[in-house]
Design a protein around this motif. Structure first.
Motif, short mmCIF file in Angstrom:
data_model
loop_
_atom_site.label_atom_id
_atom_site.label_comp_id
_atom_site.label_asym_id
_atom_site.label_seq_id
_atom_site.Cartn_x
_atom_site.Cartn_y
_atom_site.Cartn_z
N LYS A 1 -9.66 3.76 -2.15
CA LYS A 1 -8.74 3.03 -1.29
C LYS A 1 -9.54 2.30 -0.23
O LYS A 1 -10.57 2.79 0.23
CB LYS A 1 -7.78 4.00 -0.58
N ILE B 1 -5.12 0.74 0.70
CA ILE B 1 -4.53 0.27 -0.55
C ILE B 1 -5.45 0.61 -1.72
O ILE B 1 -6.67 0.60 -1.57
CB ILE B 1 -4.24 -1.26 -0.49
N SER C 1 -3.03 -3.09 -5.35
CA SER C 1 -3.48 -4.46 -5.12
C SER C 1 -3.18 -5.34 -6.33
O SER C 1 -2.70 -6.48 -6.19
CB SER C 1 -4.98 -4.46 -4.82
N SER D 1 0.83 -1.21 0.00
CA SER D 1 0.00 0.00 0.00
C SER D 1 0.86 1.26 0.00
O SER D 1 0.40 2.33 -0.37
CB SER D 1 -0.95 0.01 1.19
N SER E 1 1.59 7.70 1.42
CA SER E 1 0.80 6.64 2.06
C SER E 1 1.36 6.26 3.42
O SER E 1 2.56 6.17 3.63
CB SER E 1 0.77 5.40 1.16
#
Length: 173
Positions: free
Chosen positions: A72, A37, A42, A25, A32
């Motif tokens: 997210k 994520i 992903s 992520s 971040s």
């Protein structure tokens, strides 16, 4: 999944799904904090882990990810996403999680490797340059900068092409 109390490894010393989730992520997103994520992160994780194949595609992951109506999602929702995906594609959830855990750290593929070989070497060998291109480099192959690109006039005061430069005798002879 049991709480891991902030630890990034399971009892055998390997990574956990949670630690891998945080690592992927953060990949490609300097802002971040590792708690949320995106779909692209992903998908990168799933491709690296070998989850995305002929049975499970990025279209499938997109469909199931969009059910959360967010750009997210957090770890709890991600586990629900994996369960939903596994159920829809008739795959085992444990198999998917195992692959994701053992995917290794996020990394780049070998898609942008530096070219090695004759073509690049030939094209960048300044000793083989001819014409005006040759004048842009010195004997060592280092570029001359603006001096190599501009036609510098002779500012000695003589007319261009004058053959008897510096032959004038100051005494008048």
């Amino acid at each position: 999944m049991a709480e891991n109390n902030g630890e990034d490894q399971d009892h055998s010393g390997g990574p956990t799904l949670d630690s891998q989730f945080r690592a992927f992520s953060k990949f490609g997103d300097s802002k971040s904090d590792g708690k949320m994520i995106t779909l692209s992160q992903s998908d990168k994780w799933m491709k690296q882990a070998g989850v995305i194949d002929k049975k499970i595609t990025t279209t499938d992951t997109g469909i199931h990810f969009k059910k959360f109506k967010a750009l997210k999602i957090g770890f709890a929702d991600y586990e629900k996403f994996l369960e939903d995906l596994a159920k829809a594609k008739k795959a085992t959830l444990d198999d998917i999680k195992n692959k994701l855990i053992h995917a290794g750290p996020p990394g780049t593929t070998k898609a942008t490797q530096v070219m090695k070989g004759g073509a690049v070497d030939r094209l960048t060998d300044t000793s083989k340059y001819t014409g005006t291109h040759k004048e842009r480099f010195d004997e060592t192959g280092k570029g001359k900068g603006i001096a190599g690109r501009k036609d510098r006039p002779d500012e000695a005061g003589y007319v261009h092409g004058y053959k008897h430069k510096d032959t004038y005798d100051a005494t008048g002879h």
